[in-house]
Scaffold this motif. Structure first.
Motif, mmCIF file in Angstrom:
data_model
loop_
_atom_site.group_PDB
_atom_site.id
_atom_site.type_symbol
_atom_site.label_atom_id
_atom_site.label_comp_id
_atom_site.label_asym_id
_atom_site.label_seq_id
_atom_site.Cartn_x
_atom_site.Cartn_y
_atom_site.Cartn_z
ATOM 1 N N ALA A 19 -58.055 -12.899 22.640
ATOM 2 C CA ALA A 19 -57.899 -14.328 23.643
ATOM 3 C C ALA A 19 -58.951 -14.912 23.854
ATOM 4 O O ALA A 19 -59.455 -14.642 25.116
ATOM 5 N N PRO A 20 -59.480 -15.604 23.261
ATOM 6 C CA PRO A 20 -61.010 -16.255 23.590
ATOM 7 C C PRO A 20 -60.668 -17.131 24.953
ATOM 8 O O PRO A 20 -59.870 -17.971 24.946
ATOM 9 N N LEU A 21 -61.663 -16.758 25.848
ATOM 10 C CA LEU A 21 -61.527 -17.872 27.053
ATOM 11 C C LEU A 21 -62.450 -18.612 27.083
ATOM 12 O O LEU A 21 -63.658 -18.758 27.914
ATOM 13 N N ARG A 22 -62.294 -19.879 26.261
ATOM 14 C CA ARG A 22 -63.253 -20.984 26.082
ATOM 15 C C ARG A 22 -63.193 -21.800 27.333
ATOM 16 O O ARG A 22 -62.229 -21.962 28.198
ATOM 17 N N ALA A 23 -64.130 -22.613 27.457
ATOM 18 C CA ALA A 23 -64.259 -23.553 28.514
ATOM 19 C C ALA A 23 -63.128 -24.485 28.876
ATOM 20 O O ALA A 23 -62.742 -24.996 29.701
ATOM 21 N N ASP A 24 -62.602 -24.797 27.606
ATOM 22 C CA ASP A 24 -61.541 -25.862 27.365
ATOM 23 C C ASP A 24 -60.108 -25.427 27.577
ATOM 24 O O ASP A 24 -59.039 -26.118 27.270
ATOM 25 N N VAL A 25 -59.914 -23.980 27.679
ATOM 26 C CA VAL A 25 -58.536 -23.280 27.638
ATOM 27 C C VAL A 25 -58.039 -23.402 28.894
ATOM 28 O O VAL A 25 -58.895 -23.218 30.114
ATOM 29 N N ASN A 26 -56.651 -23.519 29.143
ATOM 30 C CA ASN A 26 -56.153 -23.105 30.495
ATOM 31 C C ASN A 26 -55.845 -21.712 30.571
ATOM 32 O O ASN A 26 -54.814 -21.055 30.254
ATOM 33 N N VAL A 27 -56.442 -21.255 31.613
ATOM 34 C CA VAL A 27 -56.544 -19.736 31.627
ATOM 35 C C VAL A 27 -55.215 -19.415 32.255
ATOM 36 O O VAL A 27 -54.552 -18.033 31.936
ATOM 37 N N GLY A 28 -54.444 -20.175 33.027
ATOM 38 C CA GLY A 28 -53.247 -19.753 33.644
ATOM 39 C C GLY A 28 -51.971 -19.760 32.484
ATOM 40 O O GLY A 28 -51.130 -18.635 32.444
ATOM 41 N N VAL A 29 -52.029 -20.442 31.451
ATOM 42 C CA VAL A 29 -51.254 -20.441 30.150
ATOM 43 C C VAL A 29 -51.511 -19.190 29.339
ATOM 44 O O VAL A 29 -50.583 -18.746 29.057
ATOM 45 N N ILE A 30 -53.034 -18.913 29.424
ATOM 46 C CA ILE A 30 -53.133 -17.895 28.599
ATOM 47 C C ILE A 30 -52.811 -16.757 28.768
ATOM 48 O O ILE A 30 -52.330 -15.954 28.448
ATOM 49 N N MET A 31 -52.687 -16.491 30.331
ATOM 50 C CA MET A 31 -52.370 -15.409 31.091
ATOM 51 C C MET A 31 -50.941 -15.031 30.999
ATOM 52 O O MET A 31 -50.347 -13.905 31.041
ATOM 53 N N LYS A 32 -50.022 -16.071 30.680
ATOM 54 C CA LYS A 32 -48.803 -15.884 30.458
ATOM 55 C C LYS A 32 -48.297 -15.199 29.036
ATOM 56 O O LYS A 32 -47.601 -14.206 28.863
ATOM 57 N N PHE A 33 -49.139 -15.654 27.963
ATOM 58 C CA PHE A 33 -49.182 -14.904 26.720
ATOM 59 C C PHE A 33 -49.503 -13.306 27.058
ATOM 60 O O PHE A 33 -49.144 -12.285 26.655
ATOM 61 N N VAL A 34 -50.598 -12.960 27.635
ATOM 62 C CA VAL A 34 -51.218 -11.719 28.030
ATOM 63 C C VAL A 34 -50.304 -11.034 28.761
ATOM 64 O O VAL A 34 -49.821 -9.755 28.544
ATOM 65 N N THR A 35 -49.318 -11.575 29.793
ATOM 66 C CA THR A 35 -48.057 -11.086 30.340
ATOM 67 C C THR A 35 -47.248 -10.517 29.356
ATOM 68 O O THR A 35 -46.670 -9.364 29.450
ATOM 69 N N GLY A 36 -46.956 -11.235 28.434
ATOM 70 C CA GLY A 36 -45.875 -11.103 27.514
ATOM 71 C C GLY A 36 -46.234 -9.900 26.549
ATOM 72 O O GLY A 36 -45.704 -9.011 26.307
ATOM 73 N N VAL A 37 -47.630 -9.950 26.146
ATOM 74 C CA VAL A 37 -47.971 -8.852 25.473
ATOM 75 C C VAL A 37 -48.420 -7.635 26.212
ATOM 76 O O VAL A 37 -47.790 -6.564 25.748
#
Length: 333
Positions: free
Chosen positions: A66-84
């Motif tokens: 899950a690349p944490l690039r400067a233009d990604v929304n970390v909050g949304v990324i973490m929802k995917f991480v939570t599901g995984v």
């Protein structure tokens, strides 16, 4: 021919429990083992040879890229991480999180003995990481639909249908002066799969209605939302409807509409594509198409476990978009 899924369903257990019974790697209660063995006999299930070999040397770890690039929304990324992570726990698996924006990290994980499978996010239309995964033959799942999945399993929202749905909802409410505020120029420049497909769906719906598909990209910030609204209003001073696909820019979009005398829900109908809690957490609850990030993460793990356990056929699951009407949309009289 019966699969491990069939055995698990017949025995009322998870795929991983069936795998544990077959491999003997973990302790299973006598009652559960009996149910699984009975299902195996009844279905005449023959474990995949490659799966048996893999089970004997498992790490019980998944890699989530899950690349944490400067233009990604970390909050949304973490929802995917939570599901995984939560679904991996159901399978008694751990998760190794890889956040670097470096394709070599994927290769290192795929060639190492640290993980049993990879789940990869932020997929591009022609993602340069995919050939590496295919060549190394490591079980892998993509959260995101590329142009050619090359035999890998995929889970994603049907973003093209979502873009079309958002535009059609506004058209059905009588709006013909509409525009889309989309992701950052960098995201679109990378041809990130979800961004390309959502724009394609939105544009097709607008063109089918005989309208020019107006699109403005926005930086992922409050200021980015404000700037995008100002540009849209210069192009469409009679604007009455907006589709927004940029979670970080949403607050700025609503602020700018109010400041310009075009408040959302009164002068301008707004449909957002975002997680439901993001839509309801704005100053005005937004009509939205849900981004089911947690659910997509869960499905990605299930697909990864299927590949680990020897199910060779790749699966592509595109989730049907769901729209929920709230206070930000209205019918033109």
């Amino acid at each position: 021919m019966a699969t491990i899924n069939d055995v698990a369903r017949a025995a009322g257990v998870s795929n991983s429990t069936v795998s544990y019974v077959l491999s003997g790697k973990r302790s299973i209660s006598a009652e559960t083992r009996k149910r699984v063995e009975e299902a195996i006999r009844q279905l005449d299930y023959q474990p995949h040879a490659g799966a048996r070999s893999l089970a004997s040397r498992r790490t019980w770890t998944l890699a989530l890229v899950a690349p944490l690039r400067a233009d990604v929304n970390v909050g949304v990324i973490m929802k995917f991480v939570t599901g995984v992570v939560t679904r991996a726990r159901d399978h008694e698996m751990d998760v190794l999180l890889l956040t670097q924006d470096d394709p070599r990290g994927v290769e290192r994980a795929a060639t190492s003995s640290m993980v049993d499978a990879l789940i990869m996010m932020d997929i591009e239309a022609d993602d340069p990481r995919i050939p590496t995964l295919v060549e190394l033959r490591r079980p892998a799942v993509l959260i995101g639909l590329p142009v050619d999945p090359r035999g890998l399993s995929v889970v994603d929202l049907d973003f093209e249908a979502a873009g079309r749905m958002a535009a059609q909802q506004l058209l059905e409410l009588g709006h013909t002066e509409l525009a889309l505020i989309g992701p950052t120029p960098t995201v679109l420049g990378r041809h990130t799969s979800y961004a390309d497909r959502l724009l394609r769906g939105y544009r097709s719906a607008a063109e089918d209605a005989g309208l020019e598909p107006v699109v403005e990209l926005a930086e992922a910030s409050h200021a980015g939302g404000v700037d995008a609204v100002e540009r849209v209003l210069r192009r469409r001073p009679e604007l009455t409807a907006l589709v927004v696909h940029n979670e970080a820019a949403l607050p700025g979009v609503l602020t700018a509409l109010s400041a310009a005398g075009h408040p959302a829900g009164k002068a301008v109908s707004v449909v957002a594509l975002c997680p439901a809690d993001v839509a309801t957490g704005q100053q005005l609850p937004l009509t939205s198409i849900d981004l089911p990030a947690v659910r997509m993460g869960e499905i990605a793990v299930d697909l990864a476990m299927a590949r680990i356990e020897g199910i060779d056929d790749p699966e592509i699951r595109l989730l049907v978009p769901q729209l929920t009407e709230r206070d930000s949309t209205f019918r033109l009289s």
